[in-house]
Structure formats: structure tokens, C-alpha cells
Motif scaffolding. Structure first.
Motif, PDB file in Angstrom:
ATOM      1  N   ILE A   1     -41.901  -8.474 -20.343  1.00 52.60           N
ATOM      2  CA  ILE A   1     -42.229  -9.403 -21.430  1.00 52.60           C
ATOM      3  C   ILE A   1     -43.699  -9.257 -21.825  1.00 52.60           C
ATOM      4  N   GLN A   2     -44.553  -9.070 -20.839  1.00 57.22           N
ATOM      5  CA  GLN A   2     -45.983  -8.903 -21.107  1.00 57.22           C
ATOM      6  C   GLN A   2     -46.306  -7.485 -21.595  1.00 57.22           C
ATOM      7  N   GLU A   3     -45.288  -6.648 -21.711  1.00 57.39           N
ATOM      8  CA  GLU A   3     -45.422  -5.266 -22.168  1.00 57.39           C
ATOM      9  C   GLU A   3     -46.337  -4.430 -21.281  1.00 57.39           C
ATOM     10  N   VAL A   4     -46.292  -4.747 -20.004  1.00 60.59           N
ATOM     11  CA  VAL A   4     -47.061  -3.987 -19.022  1.00 60.59           C
ATOM     12  C   VAL A   4     -46.192  -2.875 -18.425  1.00 60.59           C
ATOM     13  N   LEU A   5     -44.895  -3.139 -18.319  1.00 65.81           N
ATOM     14  CA  LEU A   5     -43.937  -2.118 -17.898  1.00 65.81           C
ATOM     15  C   LEU A   5     -43.036  -1.801 -19.088  1.00 65.81           C
ATOM     16  N   PRO A   6     -42.581  -0.549 -19.186  1.00 61.20           N
ATOM     17  CA  PRO A   6     -41.698  -0.200 -20.298  1.00 61.20           C
ATOM     18  C   PRO A   6     -40.366  -0.947 -20.196  1.00 61.20           C
ATOM     19  N   SER A   7     -39.856  -1.378 -21.337  1.00 60.00           N
ATOM     20  CA  SER A   7     -38.623  -2.166 -21.356  1.00 60.00           C
ATOM     21  C   SER A   7     -37.443  -1.391 -20.770  1.00 60.00           C
ATOM     22  N   TRP A   8     -37.395  -0.077 -20.985  1.00 59.16           N
ATOM     23  CA  TRP A   8     -36.283   0.702 -20.455  1.00 59.16           C
ATOM     24  C   TRP A   8     -36.255   0.669 -18.930  1.00 59.16           C
ATOM     25  N   LEU A   9     -37.429   0.636 -18.289  1.00 61.21           N
ATOM     26  CA  LEU A   9     -37.475   0.570 -16.826  1.00 61.21           C
ATOM     27  C   LEU A   9     -37.020  -0.803 -16.346  1.00 61.21           C
ATOM     28  N   VAL A  10     -37.458  -1.834 -17.039  1.00 61.19           N
ATOM     29  CA  VAL A  10     -37.048  -3.198 -16.687  1.00 61.19           C
ATOM     30  C   VAL A  10     -35.530  -3.312 -16.778  1.00 61.19           C
ATOM     31  N   ILE A  11     -34.955  -2.807 -17.854  1.00 61.29           N
ATOM     32  CA  ILE A  11     -33.502  -2.854 -18.039  1.00 61.29           C
ATOM     33  C   ILE A  11     -32.798  -2.089 -16.920  1.00 61.29           C
ATOM     34  N   LEU A  12     -33.322  -0.951 -16.551  1.00 61.47           N
ATOM     35  CA  LEU A  12     -32.735  -0.129 -15.491  1.00 61.47           C
ATOM     36  C   LEU A  12     -32.753  -0.863 -14.150  1.00 61.47           C
ATOM     37  N   VAL A  13     -33.912  -1.413 -13.788  1.00 60.50           N
ATOM     38  CA  VAL A  13     -34.060  -2.111 -12.507  1.00 60.50           C
ATOM     39  C   VAL A  13     -33.150  -3.339 -12.455  1.00 60.50           C
ATOM     40  N   VAL A  14     -33.174  -4.137 -13.506  1.00 57.93           N
ATOM     41  CA  VAL A  14     -32.365  -5.363 -13.538  1.00 57.93           C
ATOM     42  C   VAL A  14     -30.877  -5.018 -13.562  1.00 57.93           C
ATOM     43  N   SER A  15     -30.491  -4.021 -14.334  1.00 59.36           N
ATOM     44  CA  SER A  15     -29.078  -3.632 -14.426  1.00 59.36           C
ATOM     45  C   SER A  15     -28.540  -3.173 -13.072  1.00 59.36           C
ATOM     46  N   ARG A  16     -29.322  -2.420 -12.335  1.00 55.14           N
ATOM     47  CA  ARG A  16     -28.896  -1.968 -11.001  1.00 55.14           C
ATOM     48  C   ARG A  16     -28.603  -3.162 -10.110  1.00 55.14           C
ATOM     49  N   ASP A  17     -29.514  -4.128 -10.097  1.00 54.11           N
ATOM     50  CA  ASP A  17     -29.323  -5.288  -9.226  1.00 54.11           C
ATOM     51  C   ASP A  17     -28.155  -6.153  -9.683  1.00 54.11           C
ATOM     52  N   VAL A  18     -27.983  -6.308 -10.987  1.00 56.97           N
ATOM     53  CA  VAL A  18     -26.844  -7.070 -11.509  1.00 56.97           C
ATOM     54  C   VAL A  18     -25.546  -6.355 -11.142  1.00 56.97           C
ATOM     55  N   LEU A  19     -25.531  -5.041 -11.229  1.00 61.24           N
ATOM     56  CA  LEU A  19     -24.360  -4.253 -10.870  1.00 61.24           C
ATOM     57  C   LEU A  19     -23.995  -4.448  -9.400  1.00 61.24           C
ATOM     58  N   ILE A  20     -24.979  -4.404  -8.528  1.00 60.06           N
ATOM     59  CA  ILE A  20     -24.738  -4.569  -7.092  1.00 60.06           C
ATOM     60  C   ILE A  20     -24.194  -5.967  -6.800  1.00 60.06           C
ATOM     61  N   VAL A  21     -24.868  -6.980  -7.302  1.00 63.55           N
ATOM     62  CA  VAL A  21     -24.439  -8.359  -7.060  1.00 63.55           C
ATOM     63  C   VAL A  21     -23.067  -8.604  -7.701  1.00 63.55           C
ATOM     64  N   GLY A  22     -22.859  -8.085  -8.904  1.00 61.84           N
ATOM     65  CA  GLY A  22     -21.568  -8.237  -9.574  1.00 61.84           C
ATOM     66  C   GLY A  22     -20.433  -7.601  -8.787  1.00 61.84           C
ATOM     67  N   ALA A  23     -20.664  -6.435  -8.222  1.00 67.33           N
ATOM     68  CA  ALA A  23     -19.635  -5.751  -7.427  1.00 67.33           C
ATOM     69  C   ALA A  23     -19.288  -6.567  -6.179  1.00 67.33           C
ATOM     70  N   ILE A  24     -20.290  -7.148  -5.561  1.00 62.39           N
ATOM     71  CA  ILE A  24     -20.045  -7.969  -4.368  1.00 62.39           C
ATOM     72  C   ILE A  24     -19.252  -9.219  -4.738  1.00 62.39           C
ATOM     73  N   ILE A  25     -19.617  -9.858  -5.842  1.00 55.95           N
ATOM     74  CA  ILE A  25     -18.895 -11.061  -6.289  1.00 55.95           C
ATOM     75  C   ILE A  25     -17.458 -10.704  -6.666  1.00 55.95           C
ATOM     76  N   LEU A  26     -17.272  -9.635  -7.407  1.00 48.71           N
ATOM     77  CA  LEU A  26     -15.940  -9.204  -7.807  1.00 48.71           C
ATOM     78  C   LEU A  26     -15.075  -8.918  -6.586  1.00 48.71           C
ATOM     79  N   THR A  27     -15.623  -8.220  -5.626  1.00 52.63           N
ATOM     80  CA  THR A  27     -14.890  -7.900  -4.404  1.00 52.63           C
ATOM     81  C   THR A  27     -14.474  -9.172  -3.678  1.00 52.63           C
TER      82      THR A  27
END
Length: 175
Positions: free
Chosen positions: A79-105
Motif C-alpha cells: 500500500i505504501q508502494e515500498v514493495l512491488p504489488s506483484w510480489l505482495v499478491i504472490l506472497v499473500v496468494s501463496r498463504d491464502v492457498l495454503i490456508v484454503g487447502a487446509i480448510i477445504l481438507t
């Protein structure tokens, strides 16, 4: 509640403080609180293992605190534009994917045992190191831009690879 779990809860309470400091552009203070959060992460694990205080709550709480800390900081630095948005999306998406897979299971009544790999631990270390580098660079006005740019790509690579290992681990257990 034992001491390691209490330390983990304190780390979770530090997260909104760090986010607020980053949004207020108080990067030096954000770096200090982030460093304290990192120390608390090492300390709670050390105490839990050294004094046989590992609990079922702690095995869930500690990684949750880590995810909360990293996701919150990456989003805020994006949000502060200190890190590139694509990296933020990548990092957050990975964690959402992991947590989502555990919840789905869990919802499907299946069992899954997620064991962090060495690559995943390396990824977490790299993500923490990048956040610390960025906060420290701005907070101390160091000018380490090229090193940070290189580290952005290292974090991207370890994030993708560790995400893939989690997906493969989950798929093997549930196929």
C-alpha cells in the motif's frame, strides 16, 4: 496458557502496531517493533522446545502469528508502494492457498499433515529478511535499493517454489 503461547500472542498484538507505524511512515519504529516480533518468534520456539512446553494450541498459533505478521506487513508495504504489488499478491496468494487447502481438507473430513519443508522455512526467512531490509533501509536511510531489488526476486522465487511444494504435498495426501 504457557509462556511460549503467551509470547506468540504478544507477537500477534504487535502486528497492528507495526502496520500503524508503517502507515504513519515511522519506519525506524516499525523496524524496531518488527525486530522484536522476530526475536519473540525465535524465543517462543526455543522455550517451547527447551522446556518441553510444545502444545497443540502452540502448533497452530505460532504459524498463524507468522502468517498474520508477514501478510499484514507485505500488504502494508505494498500500500505504501515500498514493495512491488506483484510480489505482495504472490506472497499473500501463496498463504491464502495454503490456508484454503487446509480448510477445504478439514471441511471434506479428510486429514492432512502439512510439514514445513526446508524450502518453506527458507522462504519464510527470506520474506522476513526482505521486510526487515526494507524497513531498516528506509528507517535508517541506508540506500540499499539494489540489494532490495535482488532480494525481491529471491523472495518471489522461494515463494513460488515453496507454494508448489505445499500443493504437491497436499495433492499426494488427498489423491
Amino acid at each position: 496458557m504457557n509462556i511460549p503461547n503467551s509470547i506468540t500472542l504478544i507477537r500477534m498484538i504487535m502486528v497492528p502496531v507495526i502496520v500503524w507505524l508503517i502507515l504513519a511512515e515511522q519506519m525506524f519504529a516499525a523496524f524496531i517493533v518488527f525486530a522484536l516480533a522476530g526475536i519473540s518468534d525465535a524465543l517462543d520456539g526455543l522455550i517451547a522446545k527447551q522446556f518441553d512446553l510444545v502444545t497443540p494450541l502452540g502448533t497452530y498459533l505460532d504459524p498463524l502469528a507468522d502468517k498474520l505478521l508477514l501478510v499484514s506487513i507485505y500488504i502494508t508495504l505494498g500500500i505504501q508502494e515500498v514493495l512491488p504489488s506483484w510480489l505482495v499478491i504472490l506472497v499473500v496468494s501463496r498463504d491464502v492457498l495454503i490456508v484454503g487447502a487446509i480448510i477445504l481438507t478439514s471441511l471434506l473430513g479428510l486429514s492432512v499433515t502439512i510439514v514445513p519443508s526446508k524450502l518453506s522455512k527458507l522462504n519464510t526467512f527470506c520474506q522476513i529478511a526482505l521486510a526487515a531490509l526494507v524497513l531498516g533501509d528506509i528507517g535508517f536511510d541506508v540506500g540499499f535499493t539494489e540489494g532490495i531489488e535482488l532480494f525481491v526476486f529471491i523472495v518471489a522465487g522461494t515463494t513460488v517454489l515453496s507454494g508448489l511444494t505445499y500443493i504437491l504435498q497436499w495433492a499426494r495426501q488427498n489423491s
